[in-house]
Structure formats: structure tokens, C-alpha cells
Write a protein that holds these residues in place. Sequence first.
Motif, mmCIF file in Angstrom:
data_model
loop_
_atom_site.group_PDB
_atom_site.id
_atom_site.type_symbol
_atom_site.label_atom_id
_atom_site.label_comp_id
_atom_site.label_asym_id
_atom_site.label_seq_id
_atom_site.Cartn_x
_atom_site.Cartn_y
_atom_site.Cartn_z
ATOM 1 N N TRP A 1 0.840 -1.186 0.000
ATOM 2 C CA TRP A 1 0.000 0.000 0.000
ATOM 3 C C TRP A 1 0.880 1.243 0.000
ATOM 4 O O TRP A 1 1.780 1.375 0.843
ATOM 5 N N GLN A 2 0.633 2.136 -0.904
ATOM 6 C CA GLN A 2 1.415 3.367 -0.989
ATOM 7 C C GLN A 2 0.677 4.475 -0.237
ATOM 8 O O GLN A 2 -0.382 4.929 -0.662
ATOM 9 N N SER B 1 2.096 8.761 7.360
ATOM 10 C CA SER B 1 1.786 7.730 8.345
ATOM 11 C C SER B 1 0.316 7.802 8.744
ATOM 12 O O SER B 1 -0.297 8.871 8.701
ATOM 13 N N PRO B 2 -0.269 6.668 9.161
ATOM 14 C CA PRO B 2 -1.685 6.667 9.553
ATOM 15 C C PRO B 2 -1.963 7.613 10.717
ATOM 16 O O PRO B 2 -1.115 7.822 11.584
ATOM 17 N N PRO C 1 -3.840 7.447 1.104
ATOM 18 C CA PRO C 1 -3.064 6.700 0.089
ATOM 19 C C PRO C 1 -2.656 7.620 -1.055
ATOM 20 O O PRO C 1 -3.382 8.538 -1.440
ATOM 21 N N SER C 2 -1.449 7.366 -1.574
ATOM 22 C CA SER C 2 -0.997 8.084 -2.767
ATOM 23 C C SER C 2 -1.326 7.298 -4.028
ATOM 24 O O SER C 2 -1.083 7.777 -5.137
ATOM 25 N N ALA C 3 -1.864 6.099 -3.895
ATOM 26 C CA ALA C 3 -2.325 5.275 -5.015
ATOM 27 C C ALA C 3 -3.539 4.489 -4.528
ATOM 28 O O ALA C 3 -3.659 4.198 -3.333
ATOM 29 N N PRO C 4 -4.489 4.150 -5.419
ATOM 30 C CA PRO C 4 -5.705 3.449 -4.986
ATOM 31 C C PRO C 4 -5.386 2.126 -4.278
ATOM 32 O O PRO C 4 -4.465 1.397 -4.660
ATOM 33 N N LEU D 1 -8.711 -3.564 1.467
ATOM 34 C CA LEU D 1 -9.015 -2.585 2.505
ATOM 35 C C LEU D 1 -10.033 -3.141 3.486
ATOM 36 O O LEU D 1 -9.883 -3.004 4.719
ATOM 37 N N ASP D 2 -11.062 -3.807 2.974
ATOM 38 C CA ASP D 2 -12.100 -4.360 3.842
ATOM 39 C C ASP D 2 -11.547 -5.478 4.717
ATOM 40 O O ASP D 2 -11.864 -5.569 5.911
#
Length: 865
Positions: free
Chosen positions: A819-820, A824-825, A838-841, A847-848
Motif C-alpha cells: 500500500w502506498q 503515516s496513519p 493513500p498516494s495510489a488506490p 481494505l475491507d
Amino acid sequence: IPAARGLCESPLRVTKPQNKCSALVLGLVYSHAVKLHFLGGADEVGASCLLVEAGDCRILVDAGVRMGGGCKDRLPDLARATDLGGLDAVLVTHAHLDHSGALPLVHGAFPRAEVLTSEPTVSLLRVLLLDAVKIMEQKAEREDEIPLYPLPAVESLLACVRPVRFLEPVRICSGRAAATFFPAGHVLGAAAVGLDTPEGRVLVTGDVSVTPQLTVPGMPVPRFAPDLLVCESTYGARLHASRRAEEQRLVDAVFSALREGRQVLIPAFALGRAQEVLLILRRALAQADSPPAVVWADGMVRAVCDIYGRHPAYLAPALRRRAEAEREPFYTADGRIRPVREPAEREAVLAGPPCVIVASSGMLSGGPSSLYAARLAARQDALIAITGYQDEEAPGRRLQEAALGKSAEIFVNGQAVKVACRVETYGLSAHADSRELAGLVSALEPGSVALVHGDAEARAGLARILSDAGCDVSLPLAGESLEVQAVKRKAERRLPALGRGRPLDREGLLALRDELLEQHGTRRSFSPRELAELWYGSRGLPEDLAPVHKLLAAAGCFEPDARRPFCFRPVDPATGKADPVQDGSGRLEQNAALAEIDRRLGPESGLYRRGAERESWTLRLYFHFPGVARERHADAIEALARATGWSVALHPETHLGALEQRLRQGLPGGCELARAPSVFNDTRRVKAVVDRIPDDAQGICAAFEAETGFALSLEPGGAGTPAARKAFDERGRMEINLAFRAIEEAFSGLDARPGKKSKKSDAEGPLLEIAFTSPELAGPHREMIGRLEQETGWRIRVAERVDQQAVLRIAAELIPGSWQLARSPGLDVAGRKVLLKPSAPIPAAELDEVSQELVRRTGFGLQTR
């Protein structure tokens, strides 16, 4: 920045940054450079924290806290690390809390960043950080002060810290940079850190002591050519008094007080200063005319002294020899210097004959020193000797002011005390002064220098000295950034790769010795890494240098440097010492003899330590269970004596920690110790009270005795026994430790377990509070919590607070590396969400899936933004 602008000739320019978290940006105008962000500890002594940015590599050097009692904000600007994209590595110069106290928070925020430091510092961090948690919890109970972090945060950090050797570069940032730890004096394990990146080279001194101390050698000049030197300046405007003169002045005052019948208290920092004071007094007590008094060591001093003894290679030569020969090198066999092992002994010490008490904390702000000071400060027949820096808000500073007539009382150990005792101050600093720091800078010849870790006067004073010597100096402030361009340097002269592709063996080591003797004689020492590089060449250097270490220990053609035993000097054959035999007696050289021990008695033998006593030519072996080892390894011990020419002695004391560990390992599942076992050394017996007697009790006891040499007796302490009936008070509440154990057992094996259990009170009276990562995790277990209330007799409340660091740590563990993320979260505590940018989808199914697992483990879901 007027001071820097007036002193520096380098092309500095000041601009206003776009980022509101920053203050001023101090930069050299180049397109490719190393960027340094001073998050704390720049223009102050405390909260040391430096972020080095080289290309896409971000390295944090130290993460300390502000130590003064009047600090409104104890932490450096750690949010800046998040703004800059996170961290790849965290490097720790030494264990003092002004350099390490914020590490649990950093690790919690960036759990994937590797944490590196020297081996002794790993051990010291455990003691200092766990003690810090205990103090914070006490303040939370007493003053409603919110702790900086909980115990699990420290345990998580300590589980991830990686020890590194001095002088051996380690690759960091996925190999994009290298870090080298150089010995820095100051305290056990202290290091200066050299960073080598494609964008430039930076050396961060940490805290340094150039002058040798009784505990550790002084700092040698690192073999490292930095583009920028980040140098401490604590005493940059001062010259220290003669160290030996100050030591003698302390001894004279202490001995005079003892002869006058006074009690003497020496408050001392647990790490570094206390050990120096104990050795000063130990040396003085050896004099024929010393008064017949006892020196007591108390507080965290005891644990730190134990760690010093476990790392002899990092100690000063005299102390190293004693540590290799003795279990406790700071104490004396005659009991003249001894530890206070139980709090109950303190009253007897105070009521006893004249003595010296060396106790932490050094500023009287906590620990047993504050207890002693509260009693002794009011007595005219007492001396309190201050040996370290006192913060403006510390009780120690108030005590100094009282001695000068500026005040009449101090507030210490929770009470106001009128000062009647004698108070003296002594200079035993473990920091280099202005002359020594200037000499260090001159020897390193850096491209430029940034002065940190000092007040305005100290930094300006050292800056003037360095500027007059032609150095480019900057004085960054907290929050500022500095850029520096790599300086093109001449390549260091290297010998050709002597090995020509073949592995280094004893014959090769002899050839390497001869080459180095011709080039340098015996005056220079080399690290194992330098020797390996000379043999293999830079390109062929192996990652694992363990075989080189073993070869050096056994070959006999190199010997450890007396001041720094992790470096080696070539031995001149003309002296007759090239062969491992020490002399005509047939004895092996000391390091060869120690290597012979390692070859014949590995860790599986139960040997956990070994030493050599040159005065008596005795090898001393420390086994967990010496009685059994003497019989089990009789042949190997006899062969060792024949092979080395040394006599061999076994340390007679059983390792009590190993004894209890073996007992716990031998008990079957479902059988637990009700309390710590009782050990009777004189009769070689162990008595253990267990919650139930196991079916194979006889076999368990027989196996325990066969392995340890101690007879074991198991006694019941479970339900229905007199011991169990005493476990409930008159109100039917279970003894609190047993209640905590019942809670632990009830939740064992479950994903959701309380991380902290504590006793609290509300309007209805006492209760037990259990805290989960989030209170939502307790929901499915309400019925079980109700049963626990009936079983223990206690009301049990679930804490409403959220362990935010634990949520972020678990989220970081679950989030795939593919994951890009742009940063940080973050957390939305009220909404129970971990926020991702995110920087990309991110695939919806992934995700789920991760979100559901995160909910199960923390009560928080994932949300993108």
C-alpha cells in the motif's frame, strides 16, 4: 540568527518556510544536500532529537525528553517526523533520558523503523525506561499528571532494539546509507554516530567525554571525515577544574565528615555519576588511614552497577579487569562498599553509625536520595555533597541556594524541610569542556560544524573559539533546518586487498600483521572491520564479521588495545609475544585462554560468564548451577587447565534467576507458583508453593535436583488450603495480586486481553480497573467479567481510554507494504477510525479485509481520506 550570522563565513541564508510546523530554515544553497531538522535539543540541554534527511532516507538520531521540573512541554517536535514522511531508522547515542526518554513514542508512531544502539545501551534502556514508567504512574496517581506512555509501549520498543558493535558500519535504510557507532566516553555504551550517505557524511557526537574516567575510557578521535559535525556544547564556555583535584576534594570532605561523626549523602545520577563516585570512594577507602565507615549504594544505582559489570569490554582497563574477575566490581568483599538491597534497610542505615550514602536521583527529585535528604537536610551532623548539574526547579538547586543563605528550606520527598546540614558542590562532569571540544573539532577537520546541546552562553563561547580557528559554525535553534553539501575529499589511502580472494585464516592474519607493522609499527590499533577490509578489500568485505572476531581472539598475533579492547594492535614478533604462549611457563596469552574456554564450554554447558585473573593466572568460570557443572564437565575443565596452563576455578554461587526459571519450566501446564520460591543455599534446598500438586511431583523434583543440584519440595497453596483462605479479606475481596492473576488466567488465549490492571476508587469505594486497547474490545466479555467479579469479590470496571499507540502499532503491522501511503496513519478516536491517506488506490477487498481484522484486534476500522 545573529550569533551564527556574525560568526560564520559560510554562505548561509535565512528563509521563511511554507510549513507552519517549522521556524526558520538555515540552508546552504545547493541542489543535492543532506538536510538536518532539529526537532529538539539544539539550543537547550534536553529533548535531544535530530532528523537527518538524505535523499529518500530519513534517520532520527536520539529522541529525548526535557528533564526540568518546570517544563511545560517535555517532548521534542515529533510531529515533524510525520510531516516529513516518517522514519527509516532510529539511532540512539546513549541511554540518558534527555536522549532516549521519548523513544517509546517514536517506536509507537513508526514501528517499522529499525532502532539501533550499542549493546550496553540496550541493557541500560531497559532499566531507565521501565523506571521512567514507574515514576510517571506514581505521578499520575499522586498529581493527576498524564503519563507520556504506558508500560506496553516500552516493552514493545525494547523487543525491537538491535545492538550494534562499535566501529563496524551497519547498513540502514534498505542499504541506502550506513551508520557507524564510535565510542564517545561519557557513560557506558555512549557513542557518536557517523552517517554515510550518497548525499554527504554527518557525524553526531551525542554527549562526549574526552578525558578518561574511572569507569570508561575517554573518547578517541573517530576515523571519520564528516561534511558536517553536529557537536554538543554543554560546557562550551567553560574549562573544567582538575578532575583528580575535585575527586580529592570530595574524598577529603567525606572523610572529614565521617571522622566528625556525620552522615554523608551523595545524590548522584544513577547512570554514570554514581559509578564514578563509588570508584572514587573505593580507591580512597583502600588507604591505610581511611575512617572505618560503610558506603551504601541505593536506588536505581544498583541495577546500573550490575549492567556495568556485565559489559567489561566497554570499561576502563582497571575496572574491566575487576569486572572480569568479580561479580560486582563496584562493591568490596569486606563490605565497606555495599548495596542497600531492601527498602526496609534504609531506616537502619539512617539510624546507624556515620556512613556514606550514594543514591539516585542526582537532583533529589525522586528515588531514595529524596527520602534520605528529607531526613538529613534538617540535621546539623550531616553533609550533603552535590556532584552533578541541578535543574533550576530541582530540590537539589534549592538546597544549594539554602546553603548560600538564599532560602531557609527545601521541599523534598513531599515535605518542607528546614536546611541545617552542611552542603558542598563538586565538579565531576562527564562532558568535555571548551578546550577539549575545540581539540576534537580540530582533529576531525569537518566541512562545517553545528553546535547543539547547550545554552546560549555555552554555544556562543565555543562558536567564538571555533570561528577564530577558521571553522564554519552554525547555531541552529529548535525547529530549524540545516542543509549541507557533501565536500569532495581525497580518498583515504588503502592497502591493496592482501587476501586476493581467499578467506582470512591464521596464516593470512600473520601476513596482515607483518604488513601493518611495516606501515604503522605497534602504535596504532584497528577495529575488526578495518582489518577485514584490508584483507578482503571494500568490495569483497563479508557482511558477517563473526569469524574475524573469533580469529583475532585465538590467533595471538594481535592483542586488544588496553583502552579499547574492541580494537586490536599488531604484536611485534621481536617482543616474543607473537605466539599465543605468554612466557616460558607454557601459559596461553589471556585472550587465547578465554577463546579456549569458549571452544570447550559453549552456552549449552550452562556457562554464562568467564573471566581471567592475571595476578593469580586463574580462569574463573560462572555456571548457572556450579555444583552440577563441576561433576558434569570435570573432564572438559581438567583439559582446559592442561591446554591453557592456567588454573581453573568455578564461581561457587548458584544463579538464582536460572534456578527459578528451571523450576517454572519443569512445572506442567495448569500448575503455577503461588509466589516466588524460597531458596536455602546452606542446605541446597528450594521450597515452592504451587496452586496444586502435580501428578508426577516426585519425577519433577528428581529432574530438578539432577539438573540444579538443589532438592525441591512442592507445597500446596491452592483452593481450600490455609494459604488460600487467607487470600480474602474480611469483606470477601481476594488479595489483589491473586485477583489480577485470576483476570489474566480468564483472558489467557483470547485475542482481546487487558493490557493494564490497576486498583482505583470511586464514590462506592475501591475497585479494579482493566484497560484494553479500546473499551469496545471488552463488549463480548461482559458475562465473563461478571463471573470474575463474583469470583474475586471486587467490582471490575473497564477503562474508557484508548491506547492510541497500540492501535497505530497494530495498524502498522496489518497494513501491507504494497500500500502506498502519502503519510503515516492518523487516528479519529471519537469515530474509532484509523485514517489513511493513500498516494495510489487501494483495492477495496484488501481494505475491507484489513479493516475487519483491525476491528477485531483494536475496535478501530480503516478509513481513507
